[in-house]
Design an enzyme around this catalytic site. Structure first.
Site, mmCIF file in Angstrom:
data_model
loop_
_atom_site.group_PDB
_atom_site.id
_atom_site.type_symbol
_atom_site.label_atom_id
_atom_site.label_comp_id
_atom_site.label_asym_id
_atom_site.label_seq_id
_atom_site.Cartn_x
_atom_site.Cartn_y
_atom_site.Cartn_z
ATOM 1 N N ASP A 62 0.816 -1.217 0.000
ATOM 2 C CA ASP A 62 0.000 0.000 0.000
ATOM 3 C C ASP A 62 0.850 1.267 0.000
ATOM 4 O O ASP A 62 2.067 1.217 0.186
ATOM 5 C CB ASP A 62 -0.954 -0.009 1.213
ATOM 6 C CG ASP A 62 -0.261 -0.422 2.520
ATOM 7 O OD1 ASP A 62 0.977 -0.397 2.577
ATOM 8 O OD2 ASP A 62 -0.969 -0.756 3.476
ATOM 9 N N ASN A 128 -7.444 -3.248 14.579
ATOM 10 C CA ASN A 128 -8.821 -3.668 14.271
ATOM 11 C C ASN A 128 -8.823 -4.836 13.280
ATOM 12 O O ASN A 128 -9.849 -5.146 12.691
ATOM 13 C CB ASN A 128 -9.632 -2.493 13.713
ATOM 14 C CG ASN A 128 -9.036 -1.925 12.435
ATOM 15 O OD1 ASN A 128 -8.036 -2.451 11.909
ATOM 16 N ND2 ASN A 128 -9.612 -0.860 11.905
ATOM 17 N N GLU A 135 -9.690 -2.149 5.600
ATOM 18 C CA GLU A 135 -10.360 -1.925 6.878
ATOM 19 C C GLU A 135 -11.536 -2.890 7.027
ATOM 20 O O GLU A 135 -11.985 -3.487 6.037
ATOM 21 C CB GLU A 135 -10.878 -0.481 6.927
ATOM 22 C CG GLU A 135 -9.778 0.573 6.806
ATOM 23 C CD GLU A 135 -8.992 0.793 8.102
ATOM 24 O OE1 GLU A 135 -9.085 -0.046 9.021
ATOM 25 O OE2 GLU A 135 -8.287 1.820 8.178
HETATM 26 C C1 GLP Z 1 -0.636 0.277 8.658
HETATM 27 C C2 GLP Z 1 -0.174 -0.524 7.444
HETATM 28 C C3 GLP Z 1 -0.342 -2.017 7.664
HETATM 29 C C4 GLP Z 1 0.280 -2.399 8.995
HETATM 30 C C5 GLP Z 1 -0.431 -1.690 10.112
HETATM 31 C C6 GLP Z 1 0.122 -2.038 11.488
HETATM 32 O O1 GLP Z 1 -1.993 0.502 8.668
HETATM 33 N N1 GLP Z 1 -0.869 -0.149 6.244
HETATM 34 O O2 GLP Z 1 0.259 -2.719 6.589
HETATM 35 O O3 GLP Z 1 0.212 -3.779 9.167
HETATM 36 O O4 GLP Z 1 -0.291 -0.282 9.908
HETATM 37 O O5 GLP Z 1 1.209 -1.215 11.791
HETATM 38 P P1 GLP Z 1 2.253 -1.480 12.908
HETATM 39 O O6 GLP Z 1 3.106 -2.621 12.428
HETATM 40 O O7 GLP Z 1 3.042 -0.226 13.030
HETATM 41 O O8 GLP Z 1 1.503 -1.834 14.133
#
Ligand code: GLP
Length: 234
Positions: A62, A128, A135
């Site tokens: 993404d 979530n 989402e």
């Molecule tokens: C973002 C990314 C996800 C990731 C998530 C969790 O939303 N788009 O790919 O898995 O955050 O992030 P973190 O690893 O910092 O908890």
């Protein structure tokens, strides 16, 4: 679904590194990569290793819409800083966040995924249960698309921005259907804030309300968790 429980994030990152190194040896040519704080230990281990990635293609999940690749908050920048500068791939792709033509960006990305099918996909998980930026409520057959981020995701990601008001509201993300095409998936989750999401993803009902629960339908998934993230697993 195979679950590997590790003592802490360092051990979990090492377990993921070992799996990726095995995949590389076995001939994996395309790696799907993720951003966020979770894969940082894995990327550090890769950078410190003698693995040669120059024959591999990488495809990221993404990117935010509307920020250029040289902006430190962009996922392009993140990937260069934490992985690509030290370990260049043959070629690396992320959605083009500067292109506001959604049709073009999303169709190009799906074309790319058909041309370079992902052998092994690294995933983090949102609190979530989101994967990529899919989402809750996103269809399991969704392809690459533009999403409006939920308030909780914007809040969680605000820590990466010096000015929280500047957290982008939209992102381009591979869809759940696109992610499920990967031959193998490695989901990483570390820390107590992920315990509920891991509980629901691994042993809860398969439902679009918890996007990561779709992984129960995939034939080759390894979930790597530390003690805190696996606290609710039976
Ligand atoms: C973002 C990314 C996800 C990731 C998530 C969790 O939303 N788009 O790919 O898995 O955050 O992030 P973190 O690893 O910092 O908890």
């Amino acid at each position: 679904m195979k679950v590997i429980q590790c003592a802490d994030a360092n051990a979990g990152s090492r377990a993921a590194f070992d799996l990726l190194a095995q995949e590389l040896k076995a001939g994996a040519k395309v790696w799907g990569l993720a951003t966020g704080s979770t894969p940082l230990g894995l990327y550090q281990d890769i950078c410190a290793s003698d693995l040669d990635l120059t024959s591999l293609t990488s495809i990221n999940l993404d990117e935010y819409v509307g920020i250029p690749a040289d902006n430190p908050q962009s996922y392009h920048y993140f990937m260069r800083k934490h992985l690509f500068n030290a370990k260049p791939f043959k070629q690396s792709f992320l959605p083009d966040g500067t292109n506001l033509n959604t049709e073009e960006v999303t169709q190009n990305y799906e074309r790319l995924l058909r041309k370079y099918p992902i052998d092994v996909q690294i995933l983090g998980i949102g609190r979530n249960g989101h994967i990529g930026f899919n989402e809750p409520g996103t269809g399991f057959d969704s392809k690459t698309h533009k999403v409006k981020l939920t308030p909780s995701t914007i809040k969680a990601n605000a820590r990466f921005f010096t000015n929280p008001a500047k957290v982008p509201q939209y992102a381009y993300t591979m869809g759940i259907g696109s992610i499920m095409q990967a031959k193998k998936i490695i989901l990483l989750a570390f820390g107590a804030s992920k315990a509920d999401a891991i509980d629901q993803a691994v042993q809860g009902t398969v439902t679009t309300a918890v996007p990561a629960s779709v992984l129960q339908n995939h034939p080759n998934v390894t979930v790597i968790v530390d003690k805190a993230a696996s606290a609710k697993l039976k």
